[in-house]
Every structure is written in C-alpha cells, then in structure tokens.
Design an enzyme around this catalytic site. Structure first.
Site, mmCIF file in Angstrom:
data_model
loop_
_atom_site.group_PDB
_atom_site.id
_atom_site.type_symbol
_atom_site.label_atom_id
_atom_site.label_comp_id
_atom_site.label_asym_id
_atom_site.label_seq_id
_atom_site.Cartn_x
_atom_site.Cartn_y
_atom_site.Cartn_z
ATOM 1 N N CYS A 150 0.828 -1.201 0.000
ATOM 2 C CA CYS A 150 0.000 0.000 0.000
ATOM 3 C C CYS A 150 0.865 1.255 0.000
ATOM 4 O O CYS A 150 2.022 1.225 0.399
ATOM 5 C CB CYS A 150 -0.865 0.011 1.240
ATOM 6 N N ARG A 168 3.028 0.266 -5.883
ATOM 7 C CA ARG A 168 3.162 -0.469 -4.628
ATOM 8 C C ARG A 168 1.955 -1.362 -4.361
ATOM 9 O O ARG A 168 2.016 -2.265 -3.533
ATOM 10 C CB ARG A 168 3.303 0.504 -3.464
ATOM 11 N N TRP A 219 -3.385 -2.505 -1.343
ATOM 12 C CA TRP A 219 -3.131 -3.872 -1.821
ATOM 13 C C TRP A 219 -3.634 -4.768 -0.704
ATOM 14 O O TRP A 219 -3.082 -4.769 0.385
ATOM 15 C CB TRP A 219 -1.638 -4.044 -2.040
ATOM 16 N N ASN A 231 -0.689 1.764 6.504
ATOM 17 C CA ASN A 231 0.067 0.652 5.904
ATOM 18 C C ASN A 231 0.529 -0.245 7.037
ATOM 19 O O ASN A 231 0.881 0.260 8.107
ATOM 20 C CB ASN A 231 1.332 1.154 5.202
ATOM 21 N N GLY A 232 0.604 -1.543 6.782
ATOM 22 C CA GLY A 232 1.088 -2.452 7.821
ATOM 23 C C GLY A 232 -0.028 -3.394 8.243
ATOM 24 O O GLY A 232 -1.060 -3.506 7.576
ATOM 25 N N GLU A 234 16.981 -15.932 -12.857
ATOM 26 C CA GLU A 234 16.417 -14.582 -12.955
ATOM 27 C C GLU A 234 15.629 -14.409 -14.264
ATOM 28 O O GLU A 234 14.564 -13.783 -14.271
ATOM 29 C CB GLU A 234 17.554 -13.549 -12.833
ATOM 30 N N LYS A 246 11.651 -13.403 -14.463
ATOM 31 C CA LYS A 246 11.125 -12.257 -15.216
ATOM 32 C C LYS A 246 9.931 -12.667 -16.069
ATOM 33 O O LYS A 246 8.928 -11.986 -16.107
ATOM 34 C CB LYS A 246 12.200 -11.640 -16.136
ATOM 35 N N GLU A 290 6.914 -13.395 -13.923
ATOM 36 C CA GLU A 290 6.350 -12.202 -13.283
ATOM 37 C C GLU A 290 5.469 -11.395 -14.224
ATOM 38 O O GLU A 290 4.392 -10.950 -13.842
ATOM 39 C CB GLU A 290 7.481 -11.266 -12.815
ATOM 40 N N HIS A 326 18.545 -34.145 -14.862
ATOM 41 C CA HIS A 326 17.973 -34.765 -13.657
ATOM 42 C C HIS A 326 16.495 -34.429 -13.482
ATOM 43 O O HIS A 326 15.988 -34.479 -12.360
ATOM 44 C CB HIS A 326 18.769 -34.319 -12.428
ATOM 45 N N LYS A 365 5.741 -4.247 -5.589
ATOM 46 C CA LYS A 365 7.146 -3.851 -5.732
ATOM 47 C C LYS A 365 7.907 -4.093 -4.444
ATOM 48 O O LYS A 365 9.049 -4.519 -4.441
ATOM 49 C CB LYS A 365 7.196 -2.364 -6.117
HETATM 50 C C1 G6P Z 1 9.153 -8.309 -4.524
HETATM 51 C C2 G6P Z 1 9.313 -7.744 -5.913
HETATM 52 C C3 G6P Z 1 10.564 -8.313 -6.585
HETATM 53 C C4 G6P Z 1 11.772 -8.080 -5.693
HETATM 54 C C5 G6P Z 1 11.567 -8.639 -4.285
HETATM 55 C C6 G6P Z 1 12.685 -8.218 -3.335
HETATM 56 O O1 G6P Z 1 8.814 -9.648 -4.593
HETATM 57 O O2 G6P Z 1 8.175 -8.033 -6.709
HETATM 58 O O3 G6P Z 1 10.766 -7.684 -7.830
HETATM 59 O O4 G6P Z 1 12.900 -8.665 -6.278
HETATM 60 O O5 G6P Z 1 10.342 -8.137 -3.741
HETATM 61 O O6 G6P Z 1 12.641 -6.835 -3.184
HETATM 62 P P1 G6P Z 1 13.830 -5.945 -2.620
HETATM 63 O O7 G6P Z 1 13.271 -4.542 -2.601
HETATM 64 O O8 G6P Z 1 14.112 -6.449 -1.236
HETATM 65 O O9 G6P Z 1 14.994 -6.095 -3.523
#
Ligand code: G6P
Length: 609
Positions: free
Chosen positions: A2, A27, A74, A100-101, A482, A486, A489, A505, A604
């Site tokens: 949020c 966010r 959120w 938030n929280g 990674e 991507k 995601e 394997h 994010k």
């Molecule tokens: C969330 C985001 C990812 C990010 C991860 C860690 O899951 O969607 O894109 O890599 O958090 O975030 P940070 O801010 O700790 O790198």
C-alpha cells in the site's frame, strides 16, 4: 504494498494527492481513496481499481481543500472493495485515517470496541485505529487520543490521520512501515515513499519506528509516543522529478532496462580505482577493521535480489576467497543459521523495506553478526538498521519487475569482490583486470540493449510458447533463474530456471516441440560442457534461443535463434547476459497485452511477511 500520501499547505491538496497516488500505484493498486478537510468537514472519495477511477469520482468541495490524505491499497485483510479501501473513518465520519502495515491484535481490539458500541463497516484491520482514536477522544484532545490509540496496537503501521476536532493538523506515525515527511515552503507532504513527493519538496525527514509528527501550516513537531520532543535532521532529497517519470518510454520497465548503462556506471562512480585495482567503499569505512576479521559472509535477500546474491557468491568465493552462503531471507529468519560475530550478513534489497530481509537483518544483529546493507532506496529501513552499507544509486525503480536494481547489485557485489579480494591477497594484476573489466561494462551493456528490436521479433514469434526452460552454468546459473523469474512475473508463462547440468535430472522430461529453451552459453571456462546440454535439447526436438559471445556465430547451426553479447571477464558475463532476457520478458508481456509495470498479484515492495 500500500502507499500513503498526505498534504497540508496553501495549495490544492487534491492535485498533490492524486499525483502522489499515481506515483505510488506500483506499490499496490486494487483500490484507492482520498479524504480532504474543508471548513471543518471531511470529504471522502473511494474507488476500486486505478487512481484514474478515483479522480473521476472526486466532486464539489473535495476538489478545493488544503489538507488531505490518500492511499492506494493492496489487500491483506478483506477483499478489494470500496468499503475496504482507505481512508477509514470513525462511527460519525469525524476523522479519517490511512494505514500501511498489519494490526495483529485487531480482532481483540475490534471486539472490545464493538462492545462499547462502535459500528464497523469494513473488514480491514486498519479501521480499528480510527475507532480507537474516537474512543480515546471521549477523554482527551486529538493529539493524545492519537498516541494512546497507537500505543494499544500490536503489529506494524505507517499512518496518517486528521480529525474535525483539530481540523488544521495532520498527524502521522510509524512503526515498521516507512513514513517520510517532505518539507516545502509553507507546505508539507507526507508519504510512505519519497518517490511520491520528488519535485515538490527539496528536504525530507525520515521517521523512525516509534516516532510520530504533528504538522500544521506553522511547522512540524516530531515526538516519541511518550511525548518526548525530538530534533530531527532534514535531509536533502536528491531524486529529480524527471527520474521518477517514464521519460518518454511506454513503460517504466523498458525505461529502466535502457537506463542500465547509466545506473551501472552510477554504482561504480567514485568507487572504482582502476590503476590501483581497488574498490573504495566509503560506507564500509566505519567497520573496516571488523571486516578484516570476518571469516564468512551470508547474503540474505528475496526475489531478484536473491539471484544477484547467488552471482555474488560465485564472485566472492572465487576472487576474494571468503566462504559465502546465500539465503532466502524468508528462510533465514526461521531456521537456525550458524552465524556469529565473525560473520558479515549482507542484506541485498532494492527497496530496503522488504519485511523478510529486514527480519533477517534484525535476527543477524541479535546473533552478533556484522550487518551490511546493499540498498537502492536512500534512508530506507534496512539502510538505517544495518551497521554499514553501500547504496546502489540506481535512481527510483518503479516497474515491479526489477531490472536496473539487479545489475547495479551485481556492480556492487563485483566491487565488494575487489574490496575483500585486495584485502585478502588478490594480486594487483588481478585487481586491475577486474576493475578495468568493470569500467568497460556500461558501453557493453548499451551494445546489448541495442538489440531490443530483434529480441522483440523473437518474443512475438514465440509468443504462444506454453512453457520455457532457462539454463545457465557457473556465473550464468543465477541468470537462468532470474530470466525465468522475469517471464513468470510479467508474461505469466510457466518457466523454470535451472543450472545447465541439472537439466538431465528432471527438466529434460519437459522438452518437446512446444517448449522453448533460453540457453545461456557465453564462451567461458564452462562453454564446452554447456554445449552438450544444447545437443541434448535439440535431439529431443526442443526449440532453443542461445545467448553466446560475439565471434561464436557458428553456434547458429545448432540453435533456432542466437543473441550475441560482447566479450568480458567471465565473472562479469551475468551483467551482459541478463539484458536480453529482461528485454525478452518485456516484449513478451507487451505482445500479450499485459500491464507490464503492474503485474497481477505482485507488489514492488513486500512490507508484510
Ligand atoms: C518483490 C518484488 C521483486 C523483488 C523482491 C525483493 O517480490 O516483486 O521484484 O525482487 O520483492 O525486493 P527488494 O526490494 O528487497 O529487492
């Protein structure tokens, strides 16, 4: 997660609040709401969906007020709906709150308040705070009611609040969720993230856990919840408005991918001493003596940052000779990790607010380890709670899928490799070679990014692929992970990332004419070993895109497509090989018509467990 924004000043609050919400949308964005105070009355507007929906619903007096708060939500407690959207109110709409929280004891508080006759309308934990303040207001002024209510909460909060009984003030507080105050001329902004206020204020104050502030047109007071007045330092806000916007690109993600030559260079700026083969890391100076004595490094992180950590492990062990372990931060906090005062725990986090990574830092501190933060957001909680650290200086990363933060984390891990390596016997010649390799990278990244158009064509061609396999060996194993993350995601396609050698394997069973393998095989020390994996896929009818080094065009005979990357040192290849995979995922998401910057179900910055 949020986002919170608040305004008090002489201009139109609505304009600041809506713009702030737009910048915070990344966010969390299932719903949004705004409340403003005008002539002692509160006007509330809420909407499910995007901020544009909210804006279109704002009418009458709500368009012209000089004090207000707003929120993008959120969902955690309660489904996305207008009722559950913030701001929340007390029984009579005399106060308004954004939060938030998570209030852990909300059920108990809610039962107590219902027992006293309070009527709740939402399913959220946040609403209890509004009713708690209302209850306290029966026996004291707003400021005291605010602090007493917060003292009753267990859990975390970043809150902003206003009430008709004290209608010219904005009240904010923080415990576990970030809250920043922006200081302008005769006006103030508050936000959960500085990106909501860049361009409007030049100075900011970061609230610490357990602190609150009361803001009016005359100024602000920062206090503890026990009413002890605090002197807070105003810090200069360096990010520009332009940095926080898309800069003419259709999405933040592509802007951030293409910014990587610069963000990478910014991570090295002033830190790389090529002639001496050294890294100068000012942020580590206060703990340098302790760093000489450590015998182990643990890297704790999540998501993309975790993958950067894996590449860092390979660099640090090979060139600095220190044992390194990379842990998911969410595991570190629960398992018994054997660390002590000779361990350095490095928290890698773009946002500096990820709850699991922060918890790992706190746990590591409890066990006596030295904690270091590698963080992009200046002044974030992890940056402040670690013993020392290094900022990425990558600028704001807005797109949920992390790109430039990842390569700048790799830049810093390479700098750390030089730093620790030269402290522990790495020769000048090797140091110089790595430093020179790093210095060359921004122009090489640029060269790879120039292939965006051919990669876009490939993404379109393979748009209907039902599943992907990403393979890489040694330094490129984390890049396989990674790359797969991507595409999951933002293009919502099932994808597996594996070390090339592990394919036989298990994942090999997935290979058929429908599958597509992204095969990372630069001409490095493990190239020959990797190529046998490629043959195995082709023998089973699988389609393959190979990422390899310029000059190795001959591989074309074995692959369906080839993407070339320039030659660099082996340990630095991940910084180049990730770029085509970022572009591939981006173009795939665009081709499928998805919301690239705001993928479904993701946030994010994950500030709850
Ligand atoms: C969330 C985001 C990812 C990010 C991860 C860690 O899951 O969607 O894109 O890599 O958090 O975030 P940070 O801010 O700790 O790198």
């Amino acid at each position: 997660m949020c986002g919170i924004i608040g305004y008090i000043g002489k201009r139109n609050a609505k304009d600041f609040l809506i713009e702030g919400l737009r910048r915070l949308e990344y966010r969390g964005y299932d719903s949004a709401g705004m409340a403003v105070m005008k002539d002692g009355r509160i006007f509330l507007t809420k909407a499910v969906g995007k901020v544009a929906e909210l804006e279109s619903k704002i009418r009458g007096d709500a368009r012209q007020a000089m004090l207000g708060i707003a929120h993008t939500r959120w969902a955690t407690h309660g489904k996305p709906s207008e009722t559950n959207a913030h701001p929340h109110a007390d029984c009579f709409g005399n106060l308004s709150l954004v939060h938030n929280g998570i209030v852990e004891n909300y059920q108990e508080l809610r039962d107590m308040l219902v027992g006293k006759g309070h009527r709740f309308v939402s399913e959220t934990d946040s609403e209890v705070i509004a009713h708690l303040v209302e209850e306290e207001l029966k026996s004291c002024e707003f400021e005291d009611a605010f602090t007493r209510a917060l003292s009753a909460l267990q859990g975390t909060y970043g809150v902003a609040m206003m009430g008709v009984s004290d209608p010219e003030k904005l009240f904010v507080a923080r415990k576990g969720s970030p809250l920043v105050i922006g200081v302008g001329t005769d006006e103030y902004l508050v936000a959960s993230d500085v990106s909501a206020m860049v361009g409007h204020v030049s100075k900011v104050i970061y609230l610490e856990d357990g602190e609150m502030a009361i803001i009016d047109l005359q100024g602000y007071r920062v206090k503890t919840l026990d009413h002890e007045l605090l002197e807070k330092e105003e810090q200069i806000l360096e990010w520009s408005q332009e940095q926080a916007q898309k800069g003419g690109h259709p999405h933040f993600m592509i802007k951030e991918i293409l910014e990587q030559p610069k963000s990478f260079e910014d991570a090295l700026r002033g830190r790389l001493l090529v002639e001496e083969g050294l890294a100068k890391l000012g942020g580590l100076m206060p703990v340098e003596e302790r760093l000489r004595k450590i015998d182990r490094i643990v890297i704790a992180s999540c998501g993309t940052s975790y993958h950067a950590g894996l590449a860092g492990e390979y660099m640090l062990e090979e060139y600095a000779g220190i044992p390194v372990e990379v842990e998911y931060a969410s595991e570190f906090r629960y398992r018994k990790s054997l660390i002590d005062e000779r361990t350095a725990v490095i928290a890698l986090s773009q946002s500096g607010e990820t709850a699991d990574t922060l918890a790992a830092v706190r746990e590591a501190k409890r066990k006596g380890a030295l904690t270091l933060g590698v963080v992009n957001v200046v002044g974030s909680t992890i940056a402040r709670e670690t013993d020392a650290g290094i900022y990425n200086h990558a600028g704001p990363e807005v797109s949920v899928a992390s790109t430039k933060a990842f390569t700048s984390q790799l830049a810093i891990l390479a700098l750390l490799t030089l730093y620790f390596g030269r402290m522990r016997g790495m020769s000048l010649v090797t140091g110089k070679r790595i430093a020179e390799g790093l210095r060359m990278l921004p122009s090489l990244i640029e060269k790879v990014a120039e292939q965006s158009e051919p990669i876009k064509k490939m993404a379109k061609k393979y748009q209907d692929t039902p599943h992907f396999l990403y393979l890489g060996r040694k330094y490129n194993m984390p890049i396989a992970l990674e790359g797969a993350l991507k595409i999951k995601e933002i293009a919502y396609v099932p994808a597996q990332g594996y070390p090339t050698g592990e394919m036989k394997h298990g994942p090999i069973a997935l290979i058929d004419e429908q599958s597509l393998c992204l095969f990372i095989a630069p001409k490095d020390s493990v190239y020959e070993k990797s190529i046998s994996g490629l043959e195995e896929i082709k023998a089973r009818g699988g389609r393959v895109i190979v990422i390899t080094t310029e000059g190795n065009e001959a591989i074309g005979g074995k692959a369906d497509e080839v993407i070339l990357i320039p030659k660099t040192l082996e340990l630095l290849t991940p910084i180049l090989s990730i770029i085509p995979l970022q572009l591939f995922a981006y173009h795939m998401s665009v081709a499928k018509g998805y919301d690239v910057d705001r993928p479904r179900n993701l946030a994010k910055s994950v500030t709850v467990e």
